[in-house]
Design a protein around this motif. Sequence first.
Motif, PDB file in Angstrom:
ATOM      1  N   ALA A 236      -5.579   2.608  -2.578  1.00 15.24           N
ATOM      2  CA  ALA A 236      -4.140   2.749  -2.361  1.00 15.24           C
ATOM      3  C   ALA A 236      -3.647   1.759  -1.313  1.00 15.24           C
ATOM      4  O   ALA A 236      -2.572   1.164  -1.456  1.00 15.24           O
ATOM      5  CB  ALA A 236      -3.812   4.180  -1.939  1.00 15.24           C
ATOM      6  N   THR A 237      -4.437   1.562  -0.260  1.00 19.80           N
ATOM      7  CA  THR A 237      -4.070   0.610   0.791  1.00 19.80           C
ATOM      8  C   THR A 237      -3.931  -0.798   0.229  1.00 19.80           C
ATOM      9  O   THR A 237      -2.996  -1.534   0.570  1.00 19.80           O
ATOM     10  CB  THR A 237      -5.129   0.643   1.910  1.00 19.80           C
ATOM     11  N   ILE A 238      -4.858  -1.184  -0.636  1.00 15.96           N
ATOM     12  CA  ILE A 238      -4.777  -2.504  -1.265  1.00 15.96           C
ATOM     13  C   ILE A 238      -3.495  -2.610  -2.085  1.00 15.96           C
ATOM     14  O   ILE A 238      -2.789  -3.624  -2.044  1.00 15.96           O
ATOM     15  CB  ILE A 238      -6.013  -2.749  -2.153  1.00 15.96           C
ATOM     16  N   ALA A 239      -3.178  -1.551  -2.820  1.00 10.08           N
ATOM     17  CA  ALA A 239      -1.969  -1.567  -3.648  1.00 10.08           C
ATOM     18  C   ALA A 239      -0.706  -1.653  -2.787  1.00 10.08           C
ATOM     19  O   ALA A 239       0.250  -2.348  -3.148  1.00 10.08           O
ATOM     20  CB  ALA A 239      -1.930  -0.324  -4.533  1.00 10.08           C
ATOM     21  N   TYR A 240      -0.686  -0.974  -1.647  1.00 10.50           N
ATOM     22  CA  TYR A 240       0.458  -1.119  -0.743  1.00 10.50           C
ATOM     23  C   TYR A 240       0.570  -2.565  -0.263  1.00 10.50           C
ATOM     24  O   TYR A 240       1.673  -3.104  -0.121  1.00 10.50           O
ATOM     25  CB  TYR A 240       0.315  -0.194   0.465  1.00 10.50           C
ATOM     26  N   GLY A 241      -0.569  -3.193  -0.006  1.00  9.90           N
ATOM     27  CA  GLY A 241      -0.563  -4.562   0.492  1.00  9.90           C
ATOM     28  C   GLY A 241      -0.074  -5.580  -0.514  1.00  9.90           C
ATOM     29  O   GLY A 241       0.329  -6.685  -0.132  1.00  9.90           O
ATOM     30  N   THR A 242      -0.100  -5.225  -1.797  1.00 18.34           N
ATOM     31  CA  THR A 242       0.363  -6.144  -2.839  1.00 18.34           C
ATOM     32  C   THR A 242       1.661  -5.673  -3.491  1.00 18.34           C
ATOM     33  O   THR A 242       2.103  -6.256  -4.480  1.00 18.34           O
ATOM     34  CB  THR A 242      -0.723  -6.306  -3.920  1.00 18.34           C
ATOM     35  N   GLY A 243       2.250  -4.612  -2.943  1.00 18.82           N
ATOM     36  CA  GLY A 243       3.526  -4.131  -3.466  1.00 18.82           C
ATOM     37  C   GLY A 243       3.426  -3.327  -4.740  1.00 18.82           C
ATOM     38  O   GLY A 243       4.439  -3.081  -5.401  1.00 18.82           O
ATOM     39  N   GLU A 244       2.228  -2.881  -5.086  1.00 16.65           N
ATOM     40  CA  GLU A 244       2.043  -2.085  -6.312  1.00 16.65           C
ATOM     41  C   GLU A 244       2.133  -0.599  -5.956  1.00 16.65           C
ATOM     42  O   GLU A 244       1.139   0.120  -5.931  1.00 16.65           O
ATOM     43  CB  GLU A 244       0.690  -2.427  -6.943  1.00 16.65           C
ATOM     44  N   TRP A 245       3.341  -0.148  -5.700  1.00 17.56           N
ATOM     45  CA  TRP A 245       3.535   1.190  -5.163  1.00 17.56           C
ATOM     46  C   TRP A 245       3.145   2.287  -6.148  1.00 17.56           C
ATOM     47  O   TRP A 245       2.615   3.320  -5.737  1.00 17.56           O
ATOM     48  CB  TRP A 245       4.987   1.361  -4.726  1.00 17.56           C
ATOM     49  N   ASN A 246       3.410   2.077  -7.427  1.00 18.51           N
ATOM     50  CA  ASN A 246       3.032   3.099  -8.405  1.00 18.51           C
ATOM     51  C   ASN A 246       1.523   3.297  -8.428  1.00 18.51           C
ATOM     52  O   ASN A 246       1.028   4.431  -8.486  1.00 18.51           O
ATOM     53  CB  ASN A 246       3.535   2.718  -9.799  1.00 18.51           C
ATOM     54  N   MET A 247       0.799   2.186  -8.383  1.00 18.89           N
ATOM     55  CA  MET A 247      -0.656   2.268  -8.370  1.00 18.89           C
ATOM     56  C   MET A 247      -1.152   2.939  -7.092  1.00 18.89           C
ATOM     57  O   MET A 247      -2.086   3.751  -7.113  1.00 18.89           O
ATOM     58  CB  MET A 247      -1.266   0.871  -8.503  1.00 18.89           C
ATOM     59  N   ALA A 248      -0.517   2.621  -5.971  1.00 16.86           N
ATOM     60  CA  ALA A 248      -0.886   3.269  -4.708  1.00 16.86           C
ATOM     61  C   ALA A 248      -0.719   4.778  -4.826  1.00 16.86           C
ATOM     62  O   ALA A 248      -1.570   5.552  -4.364  1.00 16.86           O
ATOM     63  CB  ALA A 248      -0.029   2.727  -3.570  1.00 16.86           C
ATOM     64  N   GLY A 249       0.372   5.195  -5.442  1.00 17.40           N
ATOM     65  CA  GLY A 249       0.604   6.624  -5.612  1.00 17.40           C
ATOM     66  C   GLY A 249      -0.446   7.291  -6.481  1.00 17.40           C
ATOM     67  O   GLY A 249      -0.879   8.419  -6.200  1.00 17.40           O
ATOM     68  N   GLU A 250      -0.869   6.602  -7.528  1.00 21.35           N
ATOM     69  CA  GLU A 250      -1.904   7.165  -8.405  1.00 21.35           C
ATOM     70  C   GLU A 250      -3.191   7.422  -7.631  1.00 21.35           C
ATOM     71  O   GLU A 250      -3.813   8.487  -7.759  1.00 21.35           O
ATOM     72  CB  GLU A 250      -2.173   6.209  -9.570  1.00 21.35           C
ATOM     73  N   TRP A 251      -3.587   6.449  -6.811  1.00 20.57           N
ATOM     74  CA  TRP A 251      -4.845   6.602  -6.087  1.00 20.57           C
ATOM     75  C   TRP A 251      -4.722   7.587  -4.929  1.00 20.57           C
ATOM     76  O   TRP A 251      -5.670   8.314  -4.625  1.00 20.57           O
ATOM     77  CB  TRP A 251      -5.342   5.243  -5.601  1.00 20.57           C
ATOM     78  N   ALA A 252      -3.562   7.627  -4.291  1.00 20.85           N
ATOM     79  CA  ALA A 252      -3.365   8.606  -3.217  1.00 20.85           C
ATOM     80  C   ALA A 252      -3.436  10.024  -3.775  1.00 20.85           C
ATOM     81  O   ALA A 252      -4.092  10.909  -3.194  1.00 20.85           O
ATOM     82  CB  ALA A 252      -2.022   8.366  -2.535  1.00 20.85           C
ATOM     83  N   ARG A 253      -2.784  10.246  -4.893  1.00 23.06           N
ATOM     84  CA  ARG A 253      -2.795  11.590  -5.490  1.00 23.06           C
ATOM     85  C   ARG A 253      -4.180  11.939  -6.030  1.00 23.06           C
ATOM     86  O   ARG A 253      -4.594  13.103  -5.987  1.00 23.06           O
ATOM     87  CB  ARG A 253      -1.729  11.676  -6.578  1.00 23.06           C
ATOM     88  N   PHE A 254      -4.883  10.934  -6.525  1.00 20.62           N
ATOM     89  CA  PHE A 254      -6.259  11.199  -6.962  1.00 20.62           C
ATOM     90  C   PHE A 254      -7.112  11.653  -5.785  1.00 20.62           C
ATOM     91  O   PHE A 254      -7.851  12.637  -5.877  1.00 20.62           O
ATOM     92  CB  PHE A 254      -6.875   9.949  -7.593  1.00 20.62           C
ATOM     93  N   ALA A 255      -7.030  10.935  -4.664  1.00 19.59           N
ATOM     94  CA  ALA A 255      -7.825  11.292  -3.481  1.00 19.59           C
ATOM     95  C   ALA A 255      -7.501  12.706  -3.023  1.00 19.59           C
ATOM     96  O   ALA A 255      -8.399  13.487  -2.681  1.00 19.59           O
ATOM     97  CB  ALA A 255      -7.564  10.296  -2.352  1.00 19.59           C
ATOM     98  N   ASP A 256      -6.222  13.050  -3.029  1.00 16.82           N
ATOM     99  CA  ASP A 256      -5.791  14.374  -2.583  1.00 16.82           C
ATOM    100  C   ASP A 256      -6.325  15.473  -3.496  1.00 16.82           C
ATOM    101  O   ASP A 256      -6.720  16.544  -3.031  1.00 16.82           O
ATOM    102  CB  ASP A 256      -4.261  14.411  -2.540  1.00 16.82           C
ATOM    103  N   GLY A 257      -6.373  15.205  -4.783  1.00 19.06           N
ATOM    104  CA  GLY A 257      -6.877  16.205  -5.721  1.00 19.06           C
ATOM    105  C   GLY A 257      -8.388  16.252  -5.808  1.00 19.06           C
ATOM    106  O   GLY A 257      -8.973  17.314  -6.055  1.00 19.06           O
ATOM    107  N   PHE A 258      -9.028  15.115  -5.587  1.00 22.39           N
ATOM    108  CA  PHE A 258     -10.484  15.023  -5.724  1.00 22.39           C
ATOM    109  C   PHE A 258     -11.199  15.663  -4.539  1.00 22.39           C
ATOM    110  O   PHE A 258     -12.275  16.237  -4.684  1.00 22.39           O
ATOM    111  CB  PHE A 258     -10.874  13.545  -5.833  1.00 22.39           C
TER     112      PHE A 258
END
Length: 448
Positions: A236-258
């Motif tokens: 998610a951090t990498i995605a924030y660094g490249t402006g891919e906010w939707n992808m960042a959200g996918e990985w953040a929510r995955f981490a929270d659920g996993f």
Amino acid sequence: MTIGRGLKWPWILLAAVFIITAASIVSDKMKSRQGPPDPLPSEIKPWFGPRNQTEALAAADNGVNNARERLKQGPDEWLRLEMLGRALAARFRVSGDYADLAEADSFLAKGMAKSEPPAGPSLSRGAVAVLAHRLDEADEALKRFDSQKGEPTSDEQADGWAIKGDIAFQRGDMKRARLTYARAEEAESNASVALRQSMLELRYGDALLARRRVNAVLRAEKLTRSAKAQAALMRATIAYGTGEWNMAGEWARFADGFFPGNPLAMAYVAQQKALEGDVAGAVRQYEAIVAKAPLPEIMDALAFTLRLQGRGAESRAWAEKAGALWAGRYRLMPEAAAAHVVEHELALGDPAKALPIAKADARARPHGASLILLARAQLLTGDARGALATLERAEKTGWRTAGLYLALADVHTALGDTDAAEDAREDALDLNPKAMDPAARYIWFGHD
């Protein structure tokens, strides 16, 4: 004329073949750098260990309690002191409690004193010293480790090289950090080394390689839920660094659920809600997190989000609570807390208070992140030329992030150099097309 045109055709054809071949080579190189496609969250499987934050804390508590009991049987034995120090450091990594970090540091220092060199808990001491941002102490511990007569195991060698890489990275020697992380990988390729390499490459401006390193961790079979959740947050951090906010959200929510219940993962999800326009939902989630885990970094994010919404009184109340907690941490472990205190004061407090702490931190750890914080403190206290020199120093280390270039743009603007400011903004947007989006201010965790 016809003959002339005919003579040109073979050369045009040859040039076309060359261009196509070159494009193919570039494409192959890009594919090689990118590696396999991102793993799907459904493909990521856990192996063993705690299933959530509650179980992880219980296991960490059990480890500390058992180590304390063992120490009672031999309070001056360095191996028992090391066991307790390691258990406390492990619990710190789960809970973020600076009291555990301070106690771990104390027991490992005692273990070093109670052992005859070159024996002793040198590797553990080095690891905790790096966590505490005490780089000179980490250096001394590793010198003792390297002087041991016995051949270290492969995982010990990897840990030693990884810690050396951490020291180099924090001292701003990114080239040396890359080389030593590579030595660690040669000794034993593991998730810890890969995540370090990923962060280094991201700060070098190479998001593709950073992502590839993390993807390897996410695909690995024998890793805990906690480790994979940590890798997902790095993704998610990498995605924030490249402006891919939707992808960042996918990985953040995955981490929270996993790995449910982890405050940092929940905080990533909260800030993602703000990015998606649900600021009220973000505030509610931050409040729910700090109700269970009163961590100052999350209070800071909450206070800053409220400030952006014009809710000044509520923002100040949370900022004061966070400030009191940061002050306590700074008294306990000043080097470990320094950058956090600086960030708190710059965003929510008094830049004049931040400046001396930022200077001390940048002297001890002159890497890009510390230097950018120092430059912002210098700019906000009226020293734009000093800020420019600091940022130029950061850039010379190899640091390449949108945050660096936006800071440069602010400094050039303050100095009246509009052309240089515009160039810096373009550099930032090249790395992160959303770097100047107003909503980007909500990114508190995983920013550069």
